[in-house]
Structure formats: structure tokens, C-alpha cells
Scaffold this active site. Sequence first.
Site, PDB file in Angstrom:
ATOM      1  N   HIS A 109       9.208 -80.647 -69.651  1.00  0.00           N
ATOM      2  CA  HIS A 109       8.989 -81.831 -68.822  1.00  0.00           C
ATOM      3  C   HIS A 109       8.414 -82.956 -69.672  1.00  0.00           C
ATOM      4  O   HIS A 109       7.427 -82.779 -70.379  1.00  0.00           O
ATOM      5  CB  HIS A 109       8.026 -81.519 -67.670  1.00  0.00           C
ATOM      6  CG  HIS A 109       8.683 -80.815 -66.533  1.00  0.00           C
ATOM      7  ND1 HIS A 109       8.082 -80.688 -65.293  1.00  0.00           N
ATOM      8  CD2 HIS A 109       9.885 -80.197 -66.433  1.00  0.00           C
ATOM      9  CE1 HIS A 109       8.894 -80.016 -64.483  1.00  0.00           C
ATOM     10  NE2 HIS A 109       9.983 -79.710 -65.159  1.00  0.00           N
ATOM     11  N   TYR A 162       1.865 -84.814 -58.159  1.00  0.00           N
ATOM     12  CA  TYR A 162       0.478 -84.700 -57.699  1.00  0.00           C
ATOM     13  C   TYR A 162       0.280 -85.782 -56.638  1.00  0.00           C
ATOM     14  O   TYR A 162       0.594 -86.948 -56.878  1.00  0.00           O
ATOM     15  CB  TYR A 162      -0.499 -84.939 -58.844  1.00  0.00           C
ATOM     16  CG  TYR A 162      -0.510 -83.876 -59.912  1.00  0.00           C
ATOM     17  CD1 TYR A 162      -1.467 -82.860 -59.902  1.00  0.00           C
ATOM     18  CD2 TYR A 162       0.418 -83.890 -60.957  1.00  0.00           C
ATOM     19  CE1 TYR A 162      -1.501 -81.884 -60.891  1.00  0.00           C
ATOM     20  CE2 TYR A 162       0.395 -82.912 -61.952  1.00  0.00           C
ATOM     21  CZ  TYR A 162      -0.565 -81.916 -61.905  1.00  0.00           C
ATOM     22  OH  TYR A 162      -0.590 -80.959 -62.893  1.00  0.00           O
ATOM     23  N   PRO A 171      -7.675 -75.990 -61.379  1.00  0.00           N
ATOM     24  CA  PRO A 171      -6.277 -75.988 -61.809  1.00  0.00           C
ATOM     25  C   PRO A 171      -5.633 -77.372 -61.820  1.00  0.00           C
ATOM     26  O   PRO A 171      -4.503 -77.514 -62.292  1.00  0.00           O
ATOM     27  CB  PRO A 171      -5.594 -75.075 -60.789  1.00  0.00           C
ATOM     28  CG  PRO A 171      -6.453 -75.158 -59.564  1.00  0.00           C
ATOM     29  CD  PRO A 171      -7.854 -75.316 -60.078  1.00  0.00           C
ATOM     30  N   LYS A 197      -5.245 -76.727 -67.267  1.00  0.00           N
ATOM     31  CA  LYS A 197      -5.878 -76.473 -68.560  1.00  0.00           C
ATOM     32  C   LYS A 197      -6.323 -75.027 -68.783  1.00  0.00           C
ATOM     33  O   LYS A 197      -6.659 -74.660 -69.917  1.00  0.00           O
ATOM     34  CB  LYS A 197      -7.094 -77.395 -68.743  1.00  0.00           C
ATOM     35  CG  LYS A 197      -6.732 -78.854 -68.868  1.00  0.00           C
ATOM     36  CD  LYS A 197      -5.840 -79.082 -70.069  1.00  0.00           C
ATOM     37  CE  LYS A 197      -5.164 -80.423 -70.041  1.00  0.00           C
ATOM     38  NZ  LYS A 197      -3.973 -80.484 -70.867  1.00  0.00           N
ATOM     39  N   TYR A 233      -3.300 -84.718 -70.756  1.00  0.00           N
ATOM     40  CA  TYR A 233      -2.430 -83.788 -70.030  1.00  0.00           C
ATOM     41  C   TYR A 233      -1.590 -82.953 -70.972  1.00  0.00           C
ATOM     42  O   TYR A 233      -1.413 -81.738 -70.767  1.00  0.00           O
ATOM     43  CB  TYR A 233      -1.528 -84.574 -69.063  1.00  0.00           C
ATOM     44  CG  TYR A 233      -0.871 -83.688 -68.014  1.00  0.00           C
ATOM     45  CD1 TYR A 233      -1.535 -83.391 -66.830  1.00  0.00           C
ATOM     46  CD2 TYR A 233       0.392 -83.158 -68.214  1.00  0.00           C
ATOM     47  CE1 TYR A 233      -0.947 -82.576 -65.878  1.00  0.00           C
ATOM     48  CE2 TYR A 233       0.995 -82.345 -67.271  1.00  0.00           C
ATOM     49  CZ  TYR A 233       0.306 -82.057 -66.094  1.00  0.00           C
ATOM     50  OH  TYR A 233       0.893 -81.229 -65.161  1.00  0.00           O
TER      51      TYR A 233
END
Length: 390
Positions: free
Chosen positions: A72, A201, A293, A297, A385
Site C-alpha cells: 500500500h 481511518y 493498534p 506499531k 506511519y
Amino acid sequence: MRTQVVIIGSGPSGLLLGQLLTNDGIDNIILERSSQEHVLARIRAGVLEEGTTAMLDEAGAGERMRREGLPHDGFDMAFDGRRHRVDLFGLTGGKRVMIYGQTEVTHDLMDKRAATGGATVYEAADVAPHGFDSERPYVTYKKDGATFRIDCDFIAGCDGYHGISRKSVPETAIKLYERAYPFGWLGIIAEVPPVGEELIYANHPRGFALCSMRSHTRSRYYVQCSLDDKVDDWSDDRFWDEIRARLPAATAEQMTTGPSIEKSIAPLRSFVAEPLRFGRLFLVGDAGHIVPPTGAKGLNLAASDVRYLFDGLREFYADRSSAGMDAYSQKALARVWKAERFSWWMTSTLHKFPETGAFGQKIQEAELDYLFHSRAASTALAENYVGLPY
């Protein structure tokens, strides 16, 4: 019985460390209290940083991930009825993440260990580390009614938050930092195509939501829920209605629903133990730290712990130098706290807290709006990220 390194726990961190050691000719034995089938049944996160995927390749266990995993280049954040894309690849100079389930990582590492003759004892009861404050540590366990002892040079505690490794450390030698969040994640897995090509998200006045996936035909979805909720309170229909209510209308209309094949509620916690080394015992992964979560990580931090510890052990056996192991706790914790900060920030920005209210919701939306109108802010998000350097 004697070996060079005893690894307690056969989750991904224990298996990854064991395979790297085996490949380097360093003897090791893994002790696991559960059955192999139980370990493989655990369903966990599936977003891998490039550093983690590189380590799986180094261990010789990355072939199926490269073939079946989903690279991704970005993800979406949804708020105020709109979706906004974070261009990870463009903002970080070509870095991306890999969507590949932790269960699959575990399976691949188990297969590699079996193929290379690594020793793992499953259903090892009453595992206990001893003498790790001396030069002669050892580990005891019970199996089939008999008690066994393994003498070793070092012990790696890869046995998770509830494991014996951290519990064996005297309370006066360790300091714990913890925050429990006032909500949980209700998650389901369903054999339906994901609603988007990348993760979504969502921040919404009703609460957080996440649209993830395990493959092109299997979806993993979450909604923020009360800690008082029970899985039985949530029918599939109720779950689908709730997650669609928290997504932009156009996204909700595209969502394919179906019966769940797994459903669970997980509380959220931030936790760090300091230090991560106690003589010849090292805490790795969830044994020493946990993150919510939200930032994906957990598994990746365990992998960076393995990186530091393996490099230290290899240096010790190749050069008789303890410099790498002496630096393990400091180096690992520096990266851990940065990931804790990032996970806390994402959790605080995307979730509805009891004190959020209408004002807090507007502040969250303003924070997110600024994020997508500032390249510097977007870059900081992307860099964290995809994973900070080791």
C-alpha cells in the site's frame, strides 16, 4: 541440556529472532506454553513497515509475503463526511507498507524454522527464567510430567504482556508506564471484498472506525465501542449499520456486507517497561511495551527490538563484544517511545473520548483539516506511519 540463547515465546518476535540466530549459526531453543495450533489461531494486526518486511526477507521467510501481500502506497482518513488520502509513497520518498496478516507471518516463520531444523518446545508448562543476573542463566519448564532445565548464555523474553519474563524481574528493578483508554475496538473478519483499495481511518461523532483487509476477498473492520459491551451484544447487522453510519455516505454505499467469521472486542492500552534488559534477560515486543493498534506499531516495534537484539548477539558471538547488547535497552526504548507518541496521537485525534463533546469534535476535525493542508504535517504523519529508521 544447553544452548546459547533460550527464547521464551513463539509469537512473531520469538520466531523471527530464532530464525535470524539459526541462520547465523547461533544455537537457540524456543519454549512456548501453548500448542502450535493455538499460536496459529491468534488473529492480530497486518500492517508491516518496510523494516519488518526486510527482516522477514533476511530470515528467509518473506517469499509468500512478497507473493500474496498487498503493498500500500497510502491510506485514507475520513472526517466531516469526506475522505482524504495520505500519500505515503510520495511524502516519504518511495516508502510504503505491506498488508499481510500476523497469522501468516507466524505461519511462514514456523515453516522456515521447521525446514532449517530449529528446536521449538510447544506446550511447555511453568516456564521460568533463573539466574539471569549472573553469568550462568538457565530456564526450567515442565513437559509430559517431567521437569527440564536448559542452561544458556542469554534469555530473550518474547512471551507477551502476560508472560513470565517481565514478571520474573524484581519490582525494584523495573519501572512501568501505562495508560488504559476508556474504550475498546470491536473487530470482525468477513469474507467480503474490502470497501477501499487502501485502509480507511474514520473520525466521527459516533466514534472511530477502521476499514482494513487481509486480502482482496477478506475484510477486517473495526468500530470503537464501550468497554462494557459484550460481543454477544453486537449482531452482524448491528455492526454493519454502525460502521456505515461512521463512514462518508458514498463509502458506506459501496460497502459489501456478509456474515462475520470472527468477532472480538479488544481494550486499548499504552504500556512501556524500563529498562528492557536485566543482566542476561532481554524483554522483546509486547513483553516490554504495548501500543494502541491505531498506529499499526505493535508487531513492527517487536521487529525493531529483534533487530537490535540480534545485532547485539551476533556481535557478541562473532567478536566477543558486548557493546550491542549493552546498548539494546536504550536504542530500543528510544524507538519505542517515538512509536508510543505517534500511536497516542492517532488514538487521541481519531477517537471519541468521554470528555470530547461538541467542542472536542470540532478541535479533532480542525487538527485533521490542518494535517491535509500542511505538507509538513502530512509528511510527519507519513514518516511515522511507514516506520522511523532503526
